[in-house]
Design an enzyme around this catalytic site. Structure first.
Site: not given
Ligand SMILES: NC(=O)C1=CN([C@@H]2O[C@H](COP(=O)(O)OP(=O)(O)OC[C@H]3O[C@@H](n4cnc5c(N)ncnc54)[C@H](OP(=O)(O)O)[C@@H]3O)[C@@H](O)[C@H]2O)C=CC1
Ligand SMILES: Nc1nc2c(ncn2[C@@H]2O[C@H](COP(=O)(O)O)[C@@H](O)[C@H]2O)c(=O)[nH]1
Ligand SMILES: [K+]
Length: 479
Positions: A246-247, A296-298, A300, A303
């Site tokens: 997951d990222t 799903g991006v955004g 949540g 989020c």
């Molecule tokens: N579903 C959603 O809409 C989203 C969910 N999340 C959730 O938040 C949690 C943390 O996620 P995440 O920020 O990835 O974790 P981390 O902060 O651990 O980042 C993981 C890695 O991805 C890089 N990274 C983060 N964002 C981006 C990007 N937009 N493009 C390229 N590289 C990127 C970071 O590098 P660096 O910090 O140097 O950029 C880091 O090396 C996860 O559970 C994720 O699913 C987060 C945002 C959106």
């Molecule tokens: N952009 C972000 N997305 C996030 C963050 N923490 C969690 N999540 C995403 O939301 C879903 C859950 O959605 P919900 O509406 O049921 O709460 C989770 O699985 C991630 O993909 C965040 O800090 N930023």
């Molecule tokens: K939202």
């Protein structure tokens, strides 16, 4: 799925759409199978989000007992994850996991875990783990907050003997005859779980999600950095059933690299990867070894990505496009985020998702990891926060030097604090599962579908105005 009327030229989210009933030969909502068929062994299409405020071992066990799958978050340390996976595997598949306290613990302490509601209770063990007795949680409502739980044990609560319960129906009947809402289940004098009348009833309706050895299933997440092979191997040897990579931006080379490394380990378990929102991303992730793509991006609730970056995609359309792409490749999609009502689950499945990931909604339940707090009006809530929030980033990178940590926290894309209230009528995860699965079972029958696969093909989806959506809401107070 087909659109009822013209195919829209713009992207849609759950509130934009509705399901149109079609002719059905299904006689009962109980003639429906909700099994996602995504290779995870789940029997209901519900997955809990890998968020620290949502999935801990207790919630994962309760969810698996009812056929869903809990995903433990990547922010737990590896040792903690290992212990959590083994703990879930050790839980009963038939009985509820008790809340265990000692006789010297106070009522105030118990109320931080268990609200004083029907169907909940406490098990009191001595310091050697021997069973002393049980307290119905409703009793806590009238006890002094500094009272010791051991002092509330007079007049033992009637217990059930595991040997007398050959099936959940029998347990329900025994409890009804004894007028019990809650009871400990003992085997040779040792506690093996607890039951409420509702949980006995649920066991007649749900099938647990089990591994090959008949133990509860559980998933765990890892990020894309560090030694992903070592982490994946460690989780697999602890017994994890599904691995989630997951990222935030799942369609990046770092993800494809990590995914290939994990897929090459041949662990023999489904690999989920995300998050993405396009067919191209699905092709790349499946090509690199994902069997399930998290979409799903955004959307949540925690989020802020859409407001910070403008990036994302309305969730219904994201699921529709990615699920079609995944199906072509023999893969599946989990719709992740933005689910607030059972209708959203039904719409995600109609769009083609195999399962739906829920985060914040589940954070406000008894089984979620946080402790219960009470607001000024006396309502119970738990804290929740996003996994990309400043709070989560600080905790995740607490070992970095202050300069590096400060740089990381600049990129927060989530809120650090929110109150998620327990629904007074549905305070437990299982109450929410009842609500979701009964709503979705009913959706299936309106579409004439008896399975998730049939629901994908038979669903008829219309587009509505904001007024149309508003019309669907109930009105608790007159207008
Ligand atoms: N579903 C959603 O809409 C989203 C969910 N999340 C959730 O938040 C949690 C943390 O996620 P995440 O920020 O990835 O974790 P981390 O902060 O651990 O980042 C993981 C890695 O991805 C890089 N990274 C983060 N964002 C981006 C990007 N937009 N493009 C390229 N590289 C990127 C970071 O590098 P660096 O910090 O140097 O950029 C880091 O090396 C996860 O559970 C994720 O699913 C987060 C945002 C959106
Ligand atoms: N952009 C972000 N997305 C996030 C963050 N923490 C969690 N999540 C995403 O939301 C879903 C859950 O959605 P919900 O509406 O049921 O709460 C989770 O699985 C991630 O993909 C965040 O800090 N930023
Ligand atoms: K939202």
């Amino acid at each position: 799925m087909q659109f009822y009327g013209a195919v829209p030229s713009h992207d849609l989210t759950y509130s934009d759409v509705f399901l149109v009933p079609s002719q059905s030969g299904i006689r009962s909502r109980l003639d429906v199978s909700l099994a996602p068929g995504d290779g995870t062994g789940a029997t209901i299409p519900v997955v809990s989000a890998n968020m620290n405020s949502v999935t801990g071992p207790r919630l994962a066990a309760a969810l698996a007992r009812r056929g869903g799958l809990g995903v433990l978050p990547q922010d737990m340390h590896l040792q903690e994850l290992d212990a959590a996976i083994r703990w879930v595997k050790a839980q009963s598949t038939r009985f509820d996991t008790p809340f265990v306290f000692g006789p010297a613990d106070t009522v105030a302490l118990a109320l931080r875990q268990v609200p004083p509601v029907a169907g909940q209770g406490l098990v009191i063990n001595d310091e050697h783990g021997s069973y002393l007795g049980c307290i119905d949680a409703a009793r806590l409502a009238t006890a002094l907050s500094d009272a010791r739980l051991g002092d509330l044990l007079h007049g033992r609560l009637t217990s059930l003997d595991a040997d007398d319960i050959e099936g959940p129906r029998r347990a329900f009947d025994l409890m009804t005859a004894a007028e019990l809402d809650f009871a400990p289940v003992l085997h040779h004098g040792a506690i093996v779980g607890t039951l409420s009348r509702k949980s006995a009833l649920r066991s007649t309706l749900y099938q647990p999600a089990l591994d090959a050895q008949g133990r509860l299933s559980v998933a765990a997440a890892i990020g894309i950095n560090g030694d992903v092979a070592a982490k994946a191997r460690a989780l697999a040897s602890a017994g994890v059933d599904v691995l989630v990579l997951d990222t935030a931006h799942g369609h990046q080379e770092g993800m494809l690299r990590a995914l290939k490394i994990v897929a090459d380990l041949d662990l023999g378990i489904p690999i989920v990867a995300g998050n993405v929102v396009t067919a191209d991303a699905v092709a790349d992730l499946v090509g690199a070894g994902a069997t399930i793509v998290k979409v799903g991006v955004g959307p949540g609730a925690m989020c802020t990505t859409r407001m910070m970056t403008a990036v994302g995609r309305p969730q219904f359309s994201a699921v529709l496009e990615t699920a079609a792409a995944a199906r072509e490749l023999g893969a599946h999609v989990w719709a992740d985020g933005g689910v607030r009502y059972p209708r959203d689950v039904a719409l995600a499945l109609a769009a083609g998702a195999a399962s739906v990931m829920i985060g914040s909604w589940f954070a406000g339940t008894i089984e979620a990891p946080g402790t219960l707090a009470t607001d000024a009006a006396g309502a119970l809530y738990k804290e929740s926060w996003g996994m990309a929030s400043t709070k989560a980033v600080r905790e995740r990178f607490d070992r970095l030097d202050p300069y590096e940590l400060a740089r990381k926290t600049l990129f927060a894309e989530g809120i650090s604090s929110s109150k998620i209230y327990l629904d007074p009528l549905r305070p437990s995860l299982e109450d929410l599962l009842d609500m979701i699965t009964s709503g979705v079972r009913s959706s299936f029958t309106y579409a004439g579908a008896t399975s998730v696969a049939e629901f994908h093909t038979r669903s008829l989806v219309g587009i509505q105005s904001a007024a149309g959506y508003e019309e669907g809401k109930a009105l608790p107070v007159s207008w």
